[in-house]
Design a protein around this motif. Sequence first.
Motif, PDB file in Angstrom:
ATOM      1  N   THR A 119       0.839  -1.197   0.000  1.00 12.53           N
ATOM      2  CA  THR A 119       0.000   0.000   0.000  1.00 12.53           C
ATOM      3  C   THR A 119       0.875   1.248   0.000  1.00 12.53           C
ATOM      4  O   THR A 119       1.839   1.340   0.772  1.00 12.53           O
ATOM      5  CB  THR A 119      -0.938   0.012   1.216  1.00 12.53           C
ATOM      6  OG1 THR A 119      -1.738  -1.177   1.205  1.00 12.53           O
ATOM      7  CG2 THR A 119      -1.862   1.212   1.188  1.00 12.53           C
ATOM      8  N   ILE A 120       0.519   2.192  -0.869  1.00 15.41           N
ATOM      9  CA  ILE A 120       1.273   3.444  -1.013  1.00 15.41           C
ATOM     10  C   ILE A 120       0.308   4.604  -0.837  1.00 15.41           C
ATOM     11  O   ILE A 120      -0.752   4.653  -1.473  1.00 15.41           O
ATOM     12  CB  ILE A 120       1.935   3.534  -2.406  1.00 15.41           C
ATOM     13  CG1 ILE A 120       2.817   2.313  -2.662  1.00 15.41           C
ATOM     14  CG2 ILE A 120       2.744   4.826  -2.531  1.00 15.41           C
ATOM     15  CD1 ILE A 120       3.281   2.200  -4.097  1.00 15.41           C
ATOM     16  N   LYS A 121       0.668   5.536   0.036  1.00 12.99           N
ATOM     17  CA  LYS A 121      -0.111   6.761   0.206  1.00 12.99           C
ATOM     18  C   LYS A 121       0.517   7.839  -0.678  1.00 12.99           C
ATOM     19  O   LYS A 121       1.647   8.264  -0.456  1.00 12.99           O
ATOM     20  CB  LYS A 121      -0.118   7.205   1.662  1.00 12.99           C
ATOM     21  CG  LYS A 121      -0.937   8.470   1.897  1.00 12.99           C
ATOM     22  CD  LYS A 121      -0.956   8.848   3.366  1.00 12.99           C
ATOM     23  CE  LYS A 121      -1.798  10.096   3.603  1.00 12.99           C
ATOM     24  NZ  LYS A 121      -1.798  10.492   5.029  1.00 12.99           N
ATOM     25  N   LEU A 122      -0.229   8.256  -1.696  1.00 19.77           N
ATOM     26  CA  LEU A 122       0.271   9.258  -2.636  1.00 19.77           C
ATOM     27  C   LEU A 122      -0.293  10.631  -2.253  1.00 19.77           C
ATOM     28  O   LEU A 122      -1.516  10.810  -2.181  1.00 19.77           O
ATOM     29  CB  LEU A 122      -0.143   8.903  -4.064  1.00 19.77           C
ATOM     30  CG  LEU A 122       0.265   9.889  -5.162  1.00 19.77           C
ATOM     31  CD1 LEU A 122       1.785  10.002  -5.238  1.00 19.77           C
ATOM     32  CD2 LEU A 122      -0.325   9.485  -6.498  1.00 19.77           C
ATOM     33  N   VAL A 123       0.595  11.572  -1.990  1.00 16.10           N
ATOM     34  CA  VAL A 123       0.206  12.943  -1.649  1.00 16.10           C
ATOM     35  C   VAL A 123       0.686  13.847  -2.767  1.00 16.10           C
ATOM     36  O   VAL A 123       1.899  13.940  -3.021  1.00 16.10           O
ATOM     37  CB  VAL A 123       0.807  13.389  -0.304  1.00 16.10           C
ATOM     38  CG1 VAL A 123       0.387  14.814   0.017  1.00 16.10           C
ATOM     39  CG2 VAL A 123       0.379  12.434   0.809  1.00 16.10           C
ATOM     40  N   VAL A 124      -0.257  14.485  -3.464  1.00 17.46           N
ATOM     41  CA  VAL A 124       0.078  15.394  -4.561  1.00 17.46           C
ATOM     42  C   VAL A 124      -0.135  16.824  -4.082  1.00 17.46           C
ATOM     43  O   VAL A 124      -1.252  17.182  -3.679  1.00 17.46           O
ATOM     44  CB  VAL A 124      -0.780  15.104  -5.810  1.00 17.46           C
ATOM     45  CG1 VAL A 124      -0.389  16.038  -6.949  1.00 17.46           C
ATOM     46  CG2 VAL A 124      -0.627  13.649  -6.241  1.00 17.46           C
ATOM     47  N   GLU A 125       0.924  17.609  -4.088  1.00 13.26           N
ATOM     48  CA  GLU A 125       0.861  18.989  -3.607  1.00 13.26           C
ATOM     49  C   GLU A 125       0.890  19.960  -4.779  1.00 13.26           C
ATOM     50  O   GLU A 125       1.536  19.711  -5.805  1.00 13.26           O
ATOM     51  CB  GLU A 125       2.040  19.280  -2.670  1.00 13.26           C
ATOM     52  CG  GLU A 125       2.031  18.436  -1.403  1.00 13.26           C
ATOM     53  CD  GLU A 125       3.211  18.769  -0.509  1.00 13.26           C
ATOM     54  OE1 GLU A 125       4.201  19.351  -1.033  1.00 13.26           O
ATOM     55  OE2 GLU A 125       3.152  18.450   0.688  1.00 13.26           O
ATOM     56  N   GLU A 126       0.156  21.058  -4.602  1.00 12.19           N
ATOM     57  CA  GLU A 126       0.203  22.115  -5.607  1.00 12.19           C
ATOM     58  C   GLU A 126       1.546  22.833  -5.543  1.00 12.19           C
ATOM     59  O   GLU A 126       2.198  22.872  -4.497  1.00 12.19           O
ATOM     60  CB  GLU A 126      -0.932  23.117  -5.380  1.00 12.19           C
ATOM     61  CG  GLU A 126      -2.316  22.540  -5.655  1.00 12.19           C
ATOM     62  CD  GLU A 126      -3.401  23.587  -5.473  1.00 12.19           C
ATOM     63  OE1 GLU A 126      -3.100  24.626  -4.841  1.00 12.19           O
ATOM     64  OE2 GLU A 126      -4.518  23.376  -5.958  1.00 12.19           O
ATOM     65  N   ASP A 127       1.950  23.409  -6.675  1.00 11.03           N
ATOM     66  CA  ASP A 127       3.180  24.199  -6.674  1.00 11.03           C
ATOM     67  C   ASP A 127       3.026  25.389  -5.752  1.00 11.03           C
ATOM     68  O   ASP A 127       1.922  25.914  -5.551  1.00 11.03           O
ATOM     69  CB  ASP A 127       3.498  24.684  -8.092  1.00 11.03           C
ATOM     70  CG  ASP A 127       3.870  23.513  -8.989  1.00 11.03           C
ATOM     71  OD1 ASP A 127       4.340  22.493  -8.441  1.00 11.03           O
ATOM     72  OD2 ASP A 127       3.677  23.619 -10.216  1.00 11.03           O
ATOM     73  N   ALA A 128       4.122  25.801  -5.154  1.00 10.57           N
ATOM     74  CA  ALA A 128       4.088  26.954  -4.248  1.00 10.57           C
ATOM     75  C   ALA A 128       3.539  28.173  -4.981  1.00 10.57           C
ATOM     76  O   ALA A 128       3.990  28.496  -6.088  1.00 10.57           O
ATOM     77  CB  ALA A 128       5.489  27.245  -3.728  1.00 10.57           C
ATOM     78  N   PRO A 129       2.526  28.845  -4.436  1.00  6.63           N
ATOM     79  CA  PRO A 129       1.919  29.992  -5.131  1.00  6.63           C
ATOM     80  C   PRO A 129       2.884  31.168  -5.204  1.00  6.63           C
ATOM     81  O   PRO A 129       3.793  31.299  -4.399  1.00  6.63           O
ATOM     82  CB  PRO A 129       0.706  30.318  -4.238  1.00  6.63           C
ATOM     83  CG  PRO A 129       1.071  29.792  -2.898  1.00  6.63           C
ATOM     84  CD  PRO A 129       1.926  28.585  -3.131  1.00  6.63           C
TER      85      PRO A 129
END
Length: 561
Positions: free
Chosen positions: A196-206
Amino acid sequence: MTLMIFLVMFITESATEKLCPLRASIDVLEGEYFFLCFPESMLHFETEGYTINWYKENAGRQKLIKETQRIISQMNFLEFWPAELSDSGNYSVTHRQNFTIQKWTLNVLERNKSSCFNKNHLTTEIQNAGTGHSLKCSDLSVNENDSVTWYKDCKNYENETERELDFKTLTVQHSGIYTCKIFISHNGRIYHSTSTIKLVVEEDAPEAVTLEIVGRDEEIETEIGKEEILNCTGFLGYDMQEDASLYWLINETFPEKCSDIPKNDPLICEEEFKKLHLGNKFYVTRLLRIKKVRDEDLHHNFTCKLQADEAVQIKIVKLKKGNTRDLPVHLFTTGMILAVLLPCIVIAMTVVCVMFRVDLVLFYRNICRRDDTAGDGKEYDAFVSYLKDCASTSEEEREFALKILPMILEENFGYKLCIFERDVSPGGAVVDDIHSFIDKSRRLIIVLSQNYISDTAIYELESGLHKALVERKTKIILIEYMPISDYNFLPESLSLLPSKRVVKWKKDKSLPVNSRFWKNLRYLMPAKPTKSNTKGHCNNLDLGSEGTQPWTGGCDCNAVI
């Protein structure tokens, strides 16, 4: 040929190196296929054969692992088909003269019954949005034909069956918990292994945002004497600027601080400066409290200023006298609904009370155990008058008056009736006896039919009418035993009685003790506690094959009885 053998050995050894990472502590879920292994390169090959021994620590001592159908040792592999909670512990493998090759700590985690994974058995990958990425299934099977299924948040993910899950461009919506499930066949059974892999996708720094005050200049409608609270909020961007300041001015004059003057309560004061952090955005806010609006406040400019570095933002708020406020919409709506519903409810309750008036009164009497007969000096609850003229007698009517009526009223409801033919000894003066017994009775029940014309019955009726209308001592109850189309044969004074005191007998329909006939009759009778042994139906009466039983008593046509 020698070169070919060397290449096969090299490829096999490389694959084994990949499958056997040197980890000191390993977590695995119960009920899944798993194996411990070490690279064959760690062995020192000799011309003579060599022995590999696997051990598990038990009570501080190393215990040799013996093969079973579930735990199988194959050279540099120790396989579990499947792993169980009891397999947790410290493992080691030795070669030759107890030379330890490698040690492991195996932790078998309990499976989560309500989820497809255990939160302690997952890895986390953090990626930026807009980039490509691939999730790889931890391969515990050598056979590439083993089937693979991917799940996202425990739901089948787009029917993906590849060993790797490719994302060409990541978005925030791709964030989630991905589970890869491999199905492995062994000895005719199917086992599985998951990762199991927890994928966290973050937005680019504004990008940097210029500070600004939330909202534009505004005019607020108010009333004299009303309290108003003006709110000013400034947006600082995605970093808290420590040198930022936010304050109010009243016509370029600083207001007093609300907390500075606890005794002297100013009409206008400024609340403390507050910082807010919502998500990744930073705000500052300050309130201006006007406790009572005055006429002069309608001519002031209330200015909010936000300063940070050399940037300045302002917002101007003015007060103006508003129109007389209408009733709030929710109160108006509630009032209209109540105005419509209340009359409907009253009308409905009135209709119910009218329709079920008799039932409600009888229910009230039973609950309160009301007794109107106590202490009134009367001996009977009712005197029963019916046709006694043998020339035109009706056997059904006689049966009703002498048997059915007393059986229900006396035996079921505890009333005491006076029936001349049954209760008065012959030989007395009929007129005097009738007058005396009617006087001792609380009600006069008249079983009325077209044949109700005998002299005795007419006297009973007239005597009762005199007591009901003139002396007001006795109330009359008329039982219309048979339908009557013309009442001209009855005394005219009978029309003065209320129509509601007439009860109609409807033969078989009226027989049950809980029928409307008996309820209406009890309603007109004096209130009296009901016996606890009330019978449910009068069908136990032996009425013959036609519903009535002929009266066998004697009849003297020249007397009352």
